[in-house]
Design a protein around this motif. Structure first.
Motif, PDB file in Angstrom:
ATOM      1  N   THR A 120       0.736  -0.942   0.125  1.00 44.12           N
ATOM      2  CA  THR A 120       0.061   0.152  -0.262  1.00 44.12           C
ATOM      3  C   THR A 120       0.812   1.137  -0.090  1.00 44.12           C
ATOM      4  N   ASP A 122      -0.921   3.944   1.494  1.00 44.52           N
ATOM      5  CA  ASP A 122      -1.507   4.744   2.285  1.00 44.52           C
ATOM      6  C   ASP A 122      -0.476   5.050   3.440  1.00 44.52           C
ATOM      7  N   ARG A 125      -0.807   3.331   6.945  1.00 43.58           N
ATOM      8  CA  ARG A 125      -0.405   2.088   7.206  1.00 43.58           C
ATOM      9  C   ARG A 125       1.142   1.949   7.151  1.00 43.58           C
ATOM     10  N   TYR A 433      -9.053   3.154  -1.940  1.00 42.43           N
ATOM     11  CA  TYR A 433      -7.382   3.584  -1.626  1.00 42.43           C
ATOM     12  C   TYR A 433      -7.194   4.220  -0.072  1.00 42.43           C
ATOM     13  N   LEU A 434      -7.461   3.112   0.803  1.00 41.25           N
ATOM     14  CA  LEU A 434      -7.598   3.328   2.020  1.00 41.25           C
ATOM     15  C   LEU A 434      -6.467   2.282   2.667  1.00 41.25           C
ATOM     16  N   ASP A 435      -6.612   2.443   4.171  1.00 42.30           N
ATOM     17  CA  ASP A 435      -5.953   1.534   5.150  1.00 42.30           C
ATOM     18  C   ASP A 435      -6.482   0.375   5.277  1.00 42.30           C
ATOM     19  N   TRP A 461      -8.403  -3.237  -2.505  1.00 53.21           N
ATOM     20  CA  TRP A 461      -7.555  -2.275  -1.905  1.00 53.21           C
ATOM     21  C   TRP A 461      -6.695  -1.562  -3.107  1.00 53.21           C
ATOM     22  N   THR A 486     -11.444   7.121  -1.265  1.00 53.86           N
ATOM     23  CA  THR A 486     -10.422   7.911  -0.843  1.00 53.86           C
ATOM     24  C   THR A 486     -10.640   8.525   0.383  1.00 53.86           C
ATOM     25  N   VAL A 489      -5.883  12.360   4.905  1.00 55.97           N
ATOM     26  CA  VAL A 489      -4.787  11.835   5.396  1.00 55.97           C
ATOM     27  C   VAL A 489      -4.271  12.853   6.667  1.00 55.97           C
ATOM     28  N   GLY A 503       1.230  10.243   0.918  1.00 56.74           N
ATOM     29  CA  GLY A 503      -0.115  10.624   0.572  1.00 56.74           C
ATOM     30  C   GLY A 503      -0.455  11.205  -0.696  1.00 56.74           C
ATOM     31  N   GLN A 506      -0.247   8.149  -3.132  1.00 53.60           N
ATOM     32  CA  GLN A 506      -1.630   7.633  -2.839  1.00 53.60           C
ATOM     33  C   GLN A 506      -2.825   8.432  -3.919  1.00 53.60           C
ATOM     34  N   ARG A 532     -11.987   9.214   8.243  1.00 53.79           N
ATOM     35  CA  ARG A 532     -12.298   7.944   7.751  1.00 53.79           C
ATOM     36  C   ARG A 532     -13.392   7.138   8.625  1.00 53.79           C
TER      37      ARG A 532
END
Length: 548
Positions: A120, A122, A125, A433-435, A461, A486, A489, A503, A506, A532
């Motif tokens: 990832t 992110d 993460r 597009y996340l953790d 993901w 999305t 951040v 960030g 991503q 989030r």
């Protein structure tokens, strides 16, 4: 179900149930046609002409997976020595994307060994992974091309983190193991930095590389005895040139027969008998290998046999697992069209073989990925020029909505417009597009949306899915609708030596992929979560109330 149970085709402990019935559902036997063309023999002999003249050049250098299990045995002494040398580094982090990480993840999950997969961009993460047992960490940097932007960024971040922890460069070098093709830019960089390099098989493409160094090195460092995987594959390989008693041929013919007679969606269903996560690996193999030239097989990974989307009129339901015991019924609670059961090493080779066979049936090159580079190029351009500016269509609570033209001005309405647009032949792809740890609730969207849509719904993901289903999204049948998620951040993280942060990378990847879809006229609804946890809860609640 009685015919499914009564007629398995097996070899070396792996059995495929139901393939004959699927083949007979076609107007003419696909399997008989394959045998008439001597496909089993020609494939076993590495005949690059099987997929047509346009594919011949690529196929000529991409058929090493047929016997890479034999060559991989040469890695075992070096792996044993390396594992002994690094015995104090018991936190194994795999930095790799797509085929460079998914097989190792399946191996370690199935066999109960700890492995942290970092696939990832992110920043949350990445920061959390960097902070986890750093002094005990060995980082496996895995990239076939050696220029994968995510993996290069992870290598840079870890190198800086080790230096910031007070290590010398020589001490830092001990914490890295590199897996890449001979002669790649990453190999040159690793040699300059004094890192251990274990070569990948240059005649095996990334998504077929489960039994090469990409799958074996991180698994071995995590404590898996990988020799059994190679032995199982070796035993199974003896069946690959046969016209009968060839489960790989049975599976490939069934996939091809279904795809050419209206069942081009494959629901991958775990039956509860082991092989944890195999569906994710099969997903990238099938989607990226067949989703091109406007055709392909759409794999849908479902959570359980009873999850929404496991069955349907245009769905081929395929369950998978380890060895069934006497009296067990394939499927684990669903009535599958096909069931594939057997040891993991044989599963890898069987699915690779079946995918190559299905490519021959569909008339596509199963070894290229012609549309993957487009999103990468869009990402590079956005990083250089800045992201496109567009104000949200409206904001609903903690969600900024970038709606389709003519959408209602509320979240539920915008979602309904997207889902209604799927129609009776399309599919919906959720791209998050996340953790995937901190924002894990996002995965709950797939079964919820599958229930309300009544159509296949996939979940990926980002940017992980760009190296698997991303090819199908752009090259497959133009019937997809796309929900992109999305998130804001809170604390970013710079990529050392690069003029951008994780960030920003991503965000550029999300924007680049979004642009590639929009340029093709695909409907894309983007939801940006300004908070989030709150935004995910709001989104799940909106769909839940819709279901009610």
């Amino acid at each position: 179900m009685s015919e499914l149970v009564a007629s398995p085709e097996g070899a070396a402990g792996l059995a495929v149930y139901g393939a004959g019935a699927v083949d007979r559902s076609a107007p003419a036997s696909v399997r008989d046609a394959l045998v008439a063309r001597d496909v089993p023999g020609r494939l076993a002999r590495r005949d690059p002409t099987l997929w047509g003249p346009d594919a011949e050049e690529e196929a000529r250098i991409r058929l090493g997976w047929l016997d890479t299990h034999r060559r991989s045995l040469e890695l075992l002494p070096q792996l044993a020595e390396l594992t002994e040398e690094l015995v104090d580094l018991d936190h194994v982090v795999l930095a790799g994307m797509g085929g460079s990480s998914l097989a190792a993840e399946v191996i370690t999950r199935t066999l109960g060994r700890p492995l942290t997969v970092l696939d990832t961009t992110d920043p949350g993460r990445v920061r959390a992974t960097l902070a986890d047992r750093l002094e005990r960490t060995v980082v496996v940097v895995a990239s076939k091309s050696g220029v994968t932007v995510e993996t290069d960024s992870h290598r840079r971040a870890y190198w800086q983190a080790f230096l910031d922890a007070g290590m010398t460069e020589a001490e830092v070098a001990r914490h890295f193991v590199v897996v890449t093709d001979p002669g790649s830019p990453l190999e040159a960089t690793a040699n300059e930095m004094g890192l251990v390099v274990l070569p990948a098989d240059p005649e095996v493409g990334g998504r077929y590389a489960a039994l090469t160094a990409f799958g074996l090195v991180p698994a071995a460092l995590a404590g898996v005895g990988v020799v059994e995987l190679l032995e199982d594959a070796g035993s199974f390989a003896a069946s690959l040139d046969r016209d009968r008693d060839n489960p790989g041929l049975a599976l490939g013919a069934a996939l091809g027969a279904a795809a050419t007679t209206g069942r081009d969606t494959v629901a991958l269903v775990p039956d509860g008998t082991g092989l944890d996560g195999l569906g994710d690996w099969v997903e990238q193999l099938l989607a990226e290998s067949t989703g091109k030239a406007g055709s392909g097989i759409l794999p849908v990974v479902v959570e359980s046999p009873r999850a929404p989307g496991a069955t349907g009129p245009d769905v081929l339901t395929v369950s998978y697992g380890g060895a069934l015991t006497a009296g067990d019924v394939p499927g684990g609670g669903v009535d599958p069209d096909l069931a594939v059961n057997g040891p993991l090493g044989a599963q890898f080779l069987a699915w690779e073989y079946a995918t190559a066979v299905a490519g021959a049936v569909l008339g596509v090159d199963p070894f290229d990925q012609p549309n993957v580079a487009e999103s990468k190029e869009n990402t590079r351009r956005i990083l250089e020029q800045g992201p496109p500016t567009r104000a949200p269509s409206f904001t609903d609570g903690a969600i900024e909505v970038y709606a389709l033209p003519g959408a209602p001005t509320d979240l539920a309405g915008a979602l309904r417009q997207l889902v209604d647009g799927v129609g009776g032949e399309g599919y919906l792809a959720v791209m998050a597009y996340l953790d995937r740890v901190a924002d894990a609730d996002a995965a709950r969207l797939r079964p919820l949306l599958a229930e309300v849509a009544g159509r296949p719904v996939t979940f990926g993901w980002g940017p992980r899915f760009l190296h698997s289903t991303g090819q199908y999204h752009k090259g497959g049948p133009p019937v997809g609708s796309y929900l992109q998620l999305t998130g804001a951040v809170e604390v970013d993280l710079s990529v050392p030596g690069r003029p951008y942060s994780f960030g920003q990378l991503q965000a550029a990847q999300a924007a680049g992929d979004r642009q590639a879809l929009v340029d093709r006229g695909r409907p894309v609804l983007r939801l940006h979560l300004t908070d989030r946890p709150t935004g995910l809860a709001q989104l799940l609640d909106a769909i839940g109330r819709w279901r009610a």
